[in-house]
Design a protein around this motif. Structure first.
Motif, PDB file in Angstrom:
ATOM      1  N   ILE A   1       0.787  -1.548   0.314  1.00 55.91           N
ATOM      2  CA  ILE A   1       0.076  -0.276  -0.012  1.00 55.91           C
ATOM      3  C   ILE A   1       0.842   1.369   0.440  1.00 55.91           C
ATOM      4  N   ASN A   2       0.529   1.878  -0.865  1.00 64.90           N
ATOM      5  CA  ASN A   2       1.989   3.459  -1.407  1.00 64.90           C
ATOM      6  C   ASN A   2       1.018   4.696  -0.364  1.00 64.90           C
ATOM      7  N   PRO A   3       2.017   4.924   0.588  1.00 70.32           N
ATOM      8  CA  PRO A   3       2.387   5.582   1.283  1.00 70.32           C
ATOM      9  C   PRO A   3       0.771   7.687   1.167  1.00 70.32           C
ATOM     10  N   LYS A   4       0.536   7.054  -0.209  1.00 73.25           N
ATOM     11  CA  LYS A   4       0.035   8.278  -0.977  1.00 73.25           C
ATOM     12  C   LYS A   4      -1.803   7.700  -0.958  1.00 73.25           C
ATOM     13  N   GLN A   5      -1.750   6.721  -0.851  1.00 76.51           N
ATOM     14  CA  GLN A   5      -2.886   5.933  -0.085  1.00 76.51           C
ATOM     15  C   GLN A   5      -3.199   6.158   1.427  1.00 76.51           C
ATOM     16  N   ILE A   6      -2.526   5.874   1.868  1.00 77.46           N
ATOM     17  CA  ILE A   6      -2.331   6.114   3.382  1.00 77.46           C
ATOM     18  C   ILE A   6      -2.748   7.453   3.699  1.00 77.46           C
ATOM     19  N   ALA A   7      -1.902   8.034   3.320  1.00 77.99           N
ATOM     20  CA  ALA A   7      -2.425   9.500   3.510  1.00 77.99           C
ATOM     21  C   ALA A   7      -3.497  10.455   3.474  1.00 77.99           C
ATOM     22  N   ASN A   8      -4.428   9.779   1.838  1.00 75.71           N
ATOM     23  CA  ASN A   8      -5.334  10.045   1.532  1.00 75.71           C
ATOM     24  C   ASN A   8      -7.101   9.588   2.584  1.00 75.71           C
ATOM     25  N   THR A   9      -6.568   8.523   2.916  1.00 77.02           N
ATOM     26  CA  THR A   9      -7.751   7.547   3.975  1.00 77.02           C
ATOM     27  C   THR A   9      -7.553   8.538   5.579  1.00 77.02           C
ATOM     28  N   VAL A  10      -6.051   8.647   5.426  1.00 78.14           N
ATOM     29  CA  VAL A  10      -6.344   9.601   6.694  1.00 78.14           C
ATOM     30  C   VAL A  10      -6.487  10.500   7.145  1.00 78.14           C
ATOM     31  N   ILE A  11      -6.402  11.388   6.189  1.00 82.04           N
ATOM     32  CA  ILE A  11      -6.621  12.854   5.438  1.00 82.04           C
ATOM     33  C   ILE A  11      -8.033  13.059   5.425  1.00 82.04           C
ATOM     34  N   ASN A  12      -8.873  12.493   4.772  1.00 79.84           N
ATOM     35  CA  ASN A  12     -10.598  12.528   4.320  1.00 79.84           C
ATOM     36  C   ASN A  12     -11.699  11.663   4.863  1.00 79.84           C
ATOM     37  N   LYS A  13     -10.638  10.351   5.339  1.00 76.80           N
ATOM     38  CA  LYS A  13     -11.727   9.404   6.342  1.00 76.80           C
ATOM     39  C   LYS A  13     -12.073  10.332   7.674  1.00 76.80           C
ATOM     40  N   LYS A  14     -11.098  11.308   7.621  1.00 74.14           N
ATOM     41  CA  LYS A  14     -11.246  11.337   9.611  1.00 74.14           C
ATOM     42  C   LYS A  14     -10.874  10.148  10.669  1.00 74.14           C
ATOM     43  N   ILE A  15      -9.519   9.583   9.996  1.00 76.02           N
ATOM     44  CA  ILE A  15     -10.222   8.365  11.247  1.00 76.02           C
ATOM     45  C   ILE A  15      -9.750   8.841  12.459  1.00 76.02           C
ATOM     46  N   ASP A  16     -10.535   8.077  13.159  1.00 72.84           N
ATOM     47  CA  ASP A  16     -10.568   8.427  14.785  1.00 72.84           C
ATOM     48  C   ASP A  16      -9.136   7.666  15.337  1.00 72.84           C
ATOM     49  N   MET A  17      -7.856   8.699  15.364  1.00 70.76           N
ATOM     50  CA  MET A  17      -6.765   7.653  15.872  1.00 70.76           C
ATOM     51  C   MET A  17      -6.621   7.241  17.586  1.00 70.76           C
ATOM     52  N   ASN A  18      -7.568   7.738  18.199  1.00 67.68           N
ATOM     53  CA  ASN A  18      -7.571   7.245  19.555  1.00 67.68           C
ATOM     54  C   ASN A  18      -8.120   5.505  19.126  1.00 67.68           C
ATOM     55  N   ASN A  19      -8.837   5.417  18.539  1.00 67.87           N
ATOM     56  CA  ASN A  19      -9.781   3.643  18.806  1.00 67.87           C
ATOM     57  C   ASN A  19      -9.274   2.913  17.304  1.00 67.87           C
ATOM     58  N   ILE A  20      -8.510   3.769  16.684  1.00 59.77           N
ATOM     59  CA  ILE A  20      -8.169   2.299  14.908  1.00 59.77           C
ATOM     60  C   ILE A  20      -6.793   3.148  14.957  1.00 59.77           C
ATOM     61  N   LEU A  21      -6.586   1.215  15.196  1.00 54.25           N
ATOM     62  CA  LEU A  21      -5.191   1.065  15.288  1.00 54.25           C
ATOM     63  C   LEU A  21      -4.065   1.799  13.846  1.00 54.25           C
ATOM     64  N   PRO A  22      -3.450   2.100  13.920  1.00 52.99           N
ATOM     65  CA  PRO A  22      -2.671   1.770  12.123  1.00 52.99           C
ATOM     66  C   PRO A  22      -2.346   1.127  11.955  1.00 52.99           C
ATOM     67  N   ALA A  23      -2.710   0.044  12.266  1.00 52.09           N
ATOM     68  CA  ALA A  23      -2.077  -1.450  11.343  1.00 52.09           C
ATOM     69  C   ALA A  23      -3.987  -2.297  10.911  1.00 52.09           C
TER      70      ALA A  23
END
Ligand code: ZN
Ligand code: MN
Length: 448
Positions: A352-374
């Motif tokens: 999975i390339n970093p850009k895809q991860i960046a897009n998901t983190v930015i656009n999906k407004k990930i709940d960082m406290n409850n969803i682990l990076p893995a």
């Protein structure tokens, strides 16, 4: 030709004073807890922070280290020799009758913050002092809480380098980001951990015999207090520029004074005529010896500092090939960058390339406290799989529908494009979860 210089414009000259409360465990000169927010009034006090005669202040080493780190992060020079001074004034929030502050030999001098357009805002000084008690006015009575008295406070003063409110806000956001990265203050404006006082004046730009002159600094300065959000700061500055322009264009000079932002009235109101610095009768604090730093001590503090926002931003762009925009969002908070970089590490194994991860983190407004990076990476992987399955399934069904509806296909090919609607309905009967637009695109591709 007229020999009188003609004023053709006014240019704002804005400087800024920011106070940041440090989140050390104990207060600046005593061992009382500095964690006062939301606590019962007057429960974090002792003779030192209550200003009892004879009580001796003992400086908080951690607070001094943190003040120096702020200075280093703001590109300041750190003084080898520094001292504390008494700033004398009478106000009920100051039980000793003076505030322990720093006058002519602060810890840090001559730094800067670079704005996104490359402009450098000069930082005159960064010094250490103590917070005052908190006054609350209830009708005719004033209540006082000494829990805040003596909490470590760092004051950051800029040169009058700002030309508009936008620059001030950008600077403030960067400063807030830096102290949060350093983890030395929550810098929460609403809680009063970060307080700011802009000073605003206007200088004239004149034209005399076709010679354009930008005049020196104005002879007056208006300071605005009582601002507890970035939005209020922007409004207060813009209001002052309008107000002072009006006064100047009537050939009068604005009064040198302190004004307060009144959010209800949407304007600044006069509070008091400004004191000169010598009104404070500064003199060296006799109970605290001067402080000396060796180059080695300063280097050790620099080594303890984390990667700062500007450096992190540049690295993210270079290392992961991100756009400046994405990198800016990801570095706004240190926690977000850490989260992103952790996910990138896990993502590598799944290609999975970093850009895809960046897009998901930015656009999906990930709940960082409850969803682990893995977990985030696992979701991206799974999503890709179902996406692939869907594509294949859709292809199969559109093939089938095309074969079974030759008459409609012939109609479509002869120009009756509206039959596509009928075909979409047919596909949907077999594949209800498919998206109509997606079906339409797939059908059109096959019918070409
Ligand atoms: Zn105390
Ligand atoms: Mn101050």
């Amino acid at each position: 030709m007229n020999n009188e210089p003609l004023t053709i414009n006014y240019e704002p000259v804005i400087g800024l004073q920011v106070h940041v409360e440090l989140k050390t465990k104990s207060k600046m000169f005593c061992s009382c807890s500095a964690d006062y927010f939301g606590q019962k009034p007057n429960t974090h006090t002792c003779p030192v922070c209550l200003g009892s005669p004879g009580a001796l202040p003992v400086p908080n080493g951690k607070a001094i280290d943190w003040c120096v780190m702020i200075g280093l992060a703001l590109n300041c020079k750190i003084a080898n020799f520094s001292k504390f001074d008494r700033k004398n004034y009478f106000y009920p929030d100051l039980p000793k009758g003076y505030q322990i502050s720093q006058y002519d030999q602060p810890f840090c001098l001559k730094g800067f913050i670079t704005l996104s357009n490359g402009k450098k805002i000069g930082i005159t000084r960064v010094h250490m002092e103590e917070d005052t008690a908190k006054l609350t006015h209830q009708g005719e009575n004033s209540l006082i809480d000494f829990n805040r008295s003596g909490v470590p406070l760092v004051e950051i003063v800029t040169e009058p380098d700002f030309e508009n409110a936008k620059e001030v806000i950008e600077y403030l956001k960067k400063l807030q980001q830096i102290v949060r990265y350093l983890d030395v203050s929550d810098a929460d404006m609403e809680k009063g951990n970060m307080r700011l006082e802009p000073n605003i004046s206007l200088r004239e730009i004149t034209m005399n015999n076709e010679l354009l002159t930008i005049n020196n600094l104005p002879k007056y300065k208006v300071e605005v207090k009582n601002i507890n959000s970035f939005r209020f700061a922007e409004k207060a500055i813009e209001y002052e520029i309008r107000r002072q322009t009006e006064i100047l264009s009537e050939n009068k000079t604005p009064v040198q004074e302190t004004r307060g932002w009144d959010e209800d009235k949407q304007k600044t109101v006069s509070q008091r005529i400004k004191e000169e610095a010598n009104d404070y009768r500064y003199f060296p604090e006799p109970d605290i010896p001067p402080i000396r730093f060796t180059q080695n001590q300063i280097r050790q503090l620099a080594d303890q500092m984390p990667e700062l926002p500007d450096a992190k931003l540049a690295r993210l762009i270079k290392e992961y090939n991100l756009s400046k925009y994405d990198a800016e969002i990801l570095t706004r908070e240190k926690e977000m960058t850490d989260y992103f970089e952790e996910a990138v590490k896990v993502g590598k194994t799944f290609k999975i390339n970093p850009k895809q991860i960046a897009n998901t983190v930015i656009n999906k407004k990930i709940d960082m406290n409850n969803i682990l990076p893995a977990e985030l990476v696992k979701n991206i992987v799974n999503f890709k799989k179902t996406d692939d399955i869907d594509e294949n399934k859709l292809q199969e069904i559109t093939d089938k529908v095309i074969k079974e509806n030759q008459k409609a296909i012939n109609d479509y090919k002869s120009g009756k494009v509206q039959v596509i609607g009928f075909l979409i309905v047919k596909v949907k009967q077999h594949f209800p979860t498919a998206d109509s637009n997606q079906i339409k695109t797939a059908l059109e591709k096959q019918l070409k």
